[in-house]
Each structure stands twice: as C-alpha cells, then as structure tokens.
Design an enzyme around this catalytic site. Structure first.
Site, short mmCIF file in Angstrom:
data_model
loop_
_atom_site.label_atom_id
_atom_site.label_comp_id
_atom_site.label_asym_id
_atom_site.label_seq_id
_atom_site.Cartn_x
_atom_site.Cartn_y
_atom_site.Cartn_z
N HIS A 237 0.82 -1.22 0.00
CA HIS A 237 0.00 0.00 0.00
C HIS A 237 0.85 1.27 0.00
O HIS A 237 0.35 2.35 -0.33
CB HIS A 237 -0.99 0.00 1.18
CG HIS A 237 -0.41 0.25 2.52
ND1 HIS A 237 -0.22 -0.73 3.46
CD2 HIS A 237 0.03 1.40 3.11
CE1 HIS A 237 0.29 -0.20 4.56
NE2 HIS A 237 0.46 1.09 4.37
N SER B 40 4.50 1.92 8.27
CA SER B 40 4.16 0.74 7.48
C SER B 40 5.37 0.23 6.69
O SER B 40 6.04 1.00 6.00
CB SER B 40 3.02 1.05 6.51
OG SER B 40 1.84 1.35 7.20
N ASP C 143 -0.14 -7.59 1.33
CA ASP C 143 0.33 -6.21 1.43
C ASP C 143 1.85 -6.13 1.52
O ASP C 143 2.40 -5.37 2.32
CB ASP C 143 -0.32 -5.51 2.63
CG ASP C 143 -0.15 -4.00 2.59
OD1 ASP C 143 0.02 -3.46 1.48
OD2 ASP C 143 -0.18 -3.37 3.67
#
Length: 256
Positions: free
Chosen positions: A72, A170, A102
């Site tokens: 992402h 992230s 992801d």
C-alpha cells in the site's frame, strides 16, 4: 561420605560458556537492537509520474540491494525511492509482490547491510518485540511492545502486536528480543495498541518470485501492477493497454 570434586579447568569452563550461548539465545537490550538494525531499516517515498510525493512508509533490507515494504506504500504511484540517513537510493525494479498480504520486494542500488532474519519462524505470545520505522517521517524511530497473538484475518496469518504503528511506519521492521527480523509492520487501528505484522515466512517465500537477473519476470510484475492500478482507478483504457503489454512480455514480444 563422598566428596564432590568440581571441575574448574579453563577448558571445561569455556565449553560450558559456549554451550550456554548456543542453547540459550541471547536477549538484547533495546539500545543493542537499535544499533544492530539501524543500518538495515530505511524510509521509502512513493511518487507519481510527475515526481510528486504520494505516500511514505518504511522498509527493511532483507538481502544486499533488496528491500521489502508494504504494497500500500507503492499502490497508485509510479515509482519509489529509498532514503537512509541522508542518502537516497533508486528502486531498480520490483521482483515480487503479494497484494493480499500487502508486501512488495524491490531491488535497489544500495549496499546497506541486511537485517538478520529469524529463519526458525518461532516466537511466543507475550514475547517482547521492537519496531523500527519512520512514523510521520521521523526516520528510524524505535518502539517496544509485545506479541499479543497470532491471528488469521481474511485467510492470512498475521502477528498481532502492541507496538505502535503510525503513518510512515508501514513496512518497518518488527524485531525479536534476540535482534532478529520476525516480520514487517502492516496495519493497525488508530489510537489503539492493536496492530499487525506480516510474518517473515510470507516475505521469504515472496522474495524468491524472480531471480536476480530475470528481467522478463520483473517486467511482467511491472505491467501487472500497472494494469491492476489502472483497473482499480477504473481507467479501463489504460488497464487494457497494460494488460496487452503484460501479454506481449509473457509471449516474448518486445515492448516499445
């Protein structure tokens, strides 16, 4: 009454010390973990075709020249760049992607040291762990927490962690108290200590999608991602073009 004679020879003591180190993994202090991982965790910024910043995240060097991050972070962008302690590195190509989990693995032009991976994939609920990433752009910030559980969410195995994950974290490293990479941070709930990491096993499997010099494989991934992003944006004309490019590469045709 028998007396017990203790063996105190230097050789015997050395053997006992070495055996203890092998059988009992060393628990590291937070500052030792940071020192060990600081050279292997990077910041990542994604840009559009006009070189305008779209998103940012973190990444981990898992082999010399190869970095893993969250998909992402890249999604919807045209390219990514890697940053580490004032230096900038280009992403040469994408060698593996798993949209559902992801994660995305890229080859870069850096020579940063890879972080040691916990090949055993063994960890315990309640174990202390550490996360290193770039929350809000504050490069290589370290936080600590616990492994709260192992969950299956939408058919995917994830490690639930209490370590904070903020915007920019992230794709960062989740590290055991022994200083080894056990996963990468991926998602969480705002203002909550319920966060998740992708286990290292999924990343290891993904990183072998393309051989180092397999340009056809990486080109197929590139055009697939272009197709996917255009389709998600409902730009069907562009999606059709990129799908044709993918088919041409797969069939051995050259792309102009």
């Amino acid at each position: 009454m028998k007396t017990i004679k203790l063996i105190t020879s230097p050789k015997f003591i050395t053997v006992i010390v070495l055996y203890t180190k092998l059988m009992c993994p060393q628990i590291l202090e937070p500052e030792e973990i940071f020192e060990k991982a600081n050279e292997s965790v990077v910041a990542i910024i994604a840009y559009d075709v006009e070189d305008i910043k779209m998103s940012q995240g973190s990444g981990v060097i898992i082999d010399t020249g190869f970095v893993v991050t969250n998909f992402h972070v890249y999604q919807g962008s045209d390219k990514m760049r890697v940053f580490h302690l004032g230096k900038e590195y280009e992403v040469i190509r994408i060698i593996g992607v798993d949209i559902e989990r992801d994660i995305i693995v890229c080859q870069t032009d850096n020579t940063l040291l890879p972080l040691e991976i916990d090949a055993s994939n063994e960890f315990r609920i309640g174990e202390r762990i550490y996360a290193i990433g770039s929350p809000l752009g504050y490069e290589n910030s370290i936080t600590e927490g616990l492994i709260s559980g192992v969950r299956k969410i939408d058919g995917k195995n994830l490690i639930q962690i209490s370590t904070p994950i903020s915007f920019g974290s992230s794709g960062g490293a989740v590290i055991s108290s022994r200083g080894k990479l056990i996963g990468i941070s991926t998602s969480g709930y705002l203002y909550s200590d319920i966060n998740f990491a992708v286990p290292i096993e999924a990343i290891q499997n993904l990183s072998t999608n393309c051989a180092v010099n397999d340009t056809i494989c990486s080109a197929k991934i590139y055009y697939f991602l272009k197709f996917y992003q255009a389709y998600i944006q409902q730009n069907f004309r562009e999606a059709f073009l990129q799908l044709n490019n993918y088919i041409d590469v797969d069939s051995g045709a050259s792309i102009q």
